[in-house]
Write a protein that holds these residues in place. Structure first.
Motif, PDB file in Angstrom:
ATOM      1  N   MET A   1       0.824  -1.213   0.000  1.00 52.97           N
ATOM      2  CA  MET A   1       0.000   0.000   0.000  1.00 52.97           C
ATOM      3  C   MET A   1       0.856   1.259   0.000  1.00 52.97           C
ATOM      4  O   MET A   1       0.687   2.132   0.852  1.00 52.97           O
ATOM      5  CB  MET A   1      -0.922   0.001   1.224  1.00 52.97           C
ATOM      6  N   PRO A   2       1.815   1.403  -0.903  1.00 48.49           N
ATOM      7  CA  PRO A   2       2.655   2.619  -0.909  1.00 48.49           C
ATOM      8  C   PRO A   2       1.911   3.805  -1.503  1.00 48.49           C
ATOM      9  O   PRO A   2       1.030   3.646  -2.351  1.00 48.49           O
ATOM     10  CB  PRO A   2       3.843   2.215  -1.789  1.00 48.49           C
ATOM     11  N   SER A   3       2.285   4.974  -1.018  1.00 44.74           N
ATOM     12  CA  SER A   3       1.787   6.231  -1.596  1.00 44.74           C
ATOM     13  C   SER A   3       0.265   6.313  -1.632  1.00 44.74           C
ATOM     14  O   SER A   3      -0.344   6.610  -2.665  1.00 44.74           O
ATOM     15  CB  SER A   3       2.347   6.420  -3.016  1.00 44.74           C
ATOM     16  N   ILE A   4      -0.365   6.020  -0.503  1.00 47.08           N
ATOM     17  CA  ILE A   4      -1.815   6.188  -0.436  1.00 47.08           C
ATOM     18  C   ILE A   4      -2.142   7.674  -0.426  1.00 47.08           C
ATOM     19  O   ILE A   4      -1.586   8.432   0.356  1.00 47.08           O
ATOM     20  CB  ILE A   4      -2.378   5.516   0.827  1.00 47.08           C
ATOM     21  N   PRO A   5      -3.032   8.142  -1.296  1.00 42.98           N
ATOM     22  CA  PRO A   5      -3.378   9.571  -1.326  1.00 42.98           C
ATOM     23  C   PRO A   5      -3.897  10.048   0.024  1.00 42.98           C
ATOM     24  O   PRO A   5      -4.625   9.329   0.706  1.00 42.98           O
ATOM     25  CB  PRO A   5      -4.456   9.649  -2.418  1.00 42.98           C
ATOM     26  N   TRP A   6      -3.550  11.254   0.402  1.00 36.12           N
ATOM     27  CA  TRP A   6      -3.956  11.794   1.697  1.00 36.12           C
ATOM     28  C   TRP A   6      -5.471  11.953   1.798  1.00 36.12           C
ATOM     29  O   TRP A   6      -6.023  11.940   2.894  1.00 36.12           O
ATOM     30  CB  TRP A   6      -3.284  13.146   1.932  1.00 36.12           C
ATOM     31  N   ASP A   7      -6.150  12.124   0.664  1.00 36.61           N
ATOM     32  CA  ASP A   7      -7.598  12.290   0.738  1.00 36.61           C
ATOM     33  C   ASP A   7      -8.308  10.977   1.031  1.00 36.61           C
ATOM     34  O   ASP A   7      -9.519  10.962   1.288  1.00 36.61           O
ATOM     35  CB  ASP A   7      -8.135  12.906  -0.559  1.00 36.61           C
ATOM     36  N   ILE A   8      -7.573   9.857   0.993  1.00 39.06           N
ATOM     37  CA  ILE A   8      -8.157   8.553   1.315  1.00 39.06           C
ATOM     38  C   ILE A   8      -7.891   8.174   2.761  1.00 39.06           C
ATOM     39  O   ILE A   8      -8.795   7.749   3.490  1.00 39.06           O
ATOM     40  CB  ILE A   8      -7.607   7.466   0.368  1.00 39.06           C
TER      41      ILE A   8
END
Length: 252
Positions: free
Chosen positions: A181-188
């Protein structure tokens, strides 16, 4: 002039002596001694999580109260385990707390049940989280046998086949570790520390952990670091120790 009576302030508190023999954190019940209609009840359970005051019919009769004073109540009392106890009647009785001169008497409406109302928190821990039906493991890949999901055991052959094909076709959406799960968007997903900027940061003293916990901490930190979820910080002005929480499977 009448003599002034000294004002006595009594504080209800608990000291370290009260904690002797108690494993922390605990869920031990708080028991108090009260007088109910001038009759001493040596042990009354205080539970702030309930919305009613309960007394068993057996205890009510042991006090010598007459059944004629009970008011009819045609309903049921539901416990933690969804078990029901039939309510025999209700009764309003004076309850006295404390000792002279710090004493107060209030009227409390008790629900009288046929069976003794027991503390079911231990049974609740075992009951909570149990599935309605058993589940069976279903491997998503023959090359990677560790990638397993749980499916319902009561599915018929056709339903199980359709569900299996759907899961295998979309197996790439499953995350088996933090590195998936790398680089999950902050809006998620995003974690924030809501601290007061006007307060001085606190640096906790380093806490010593047992060897098994140290190994678990290092393993988890390594996973999060390799995934880019956390990074090392030099000379931080705010420090806090790791909080270890045991999982149901015995791991941390």
């Amino acid at each position: 002039m009448p003599n002034k009576v000294a004002k006595i302030e009594m504080v209800i508190s608990f000291s370290d002596i009260d904690l002797e023999g108690v494993n922390l954190p605990h869920e031990d019940a708080l028991m108090v001694q009260v007088e109910i209609a001038n009759r001493v009840m040596h042990r009354m359970l205080v539970d702030t999580g309930v919305s009613v005051d309960v007394i068993s019919l057996e205890a009510y009769r042991q006090f010598g109260f007459s059944d004629d004073k009970l008011k009819p109540e045609a309903t049921y009392l539901h416990g933690f385990l969804e078990a029901s106890s039939s309510i025999r009647r209700t009764i309003e009785l004076p309850v006295t707390f404390g000792d002279h001169p710090r004493q107060v008497t209030i009227m409390i409406t008790f629900i009288v049940v046929r069976e003794p109302y027991s503390d079911q928190r231990d049974e609740l821990k075992e009951w909570r989280g149990k599935p309605v039906e058993d589940h069976i493991p279903f491997p998503l890949s023959e090359d990677e046998p560790t990638k397993i999901v749980q499916v319902r055991s009561l599915l018929d052959k056709e339903q199980k086949g359709k569900l299996g094909r759907l899961l295998k076709e979309n197996s790439d959406v499953f995350a088996w570790s933090a590195s998936d799960m790398p680089s999950i968007p902050w809006d998620i997903a995003e974690h924030r520390l809501h601290v007061d900027p006007t307060k001085k940061p606190i640096q906790q003293k380093q806490r010593n952990f047992a060897l098994d916990r140290q190994a678990a901490i290092k393993e988890e930190v390594k996973k999060l670091s390799c995934s880019g979820f956390i990074r090392s910080e030099k000379f931080p002005t705010w420090l806090a120790n790791v909080v270890m929480v045991p999982k149901p499977n015995g791991k941390w």
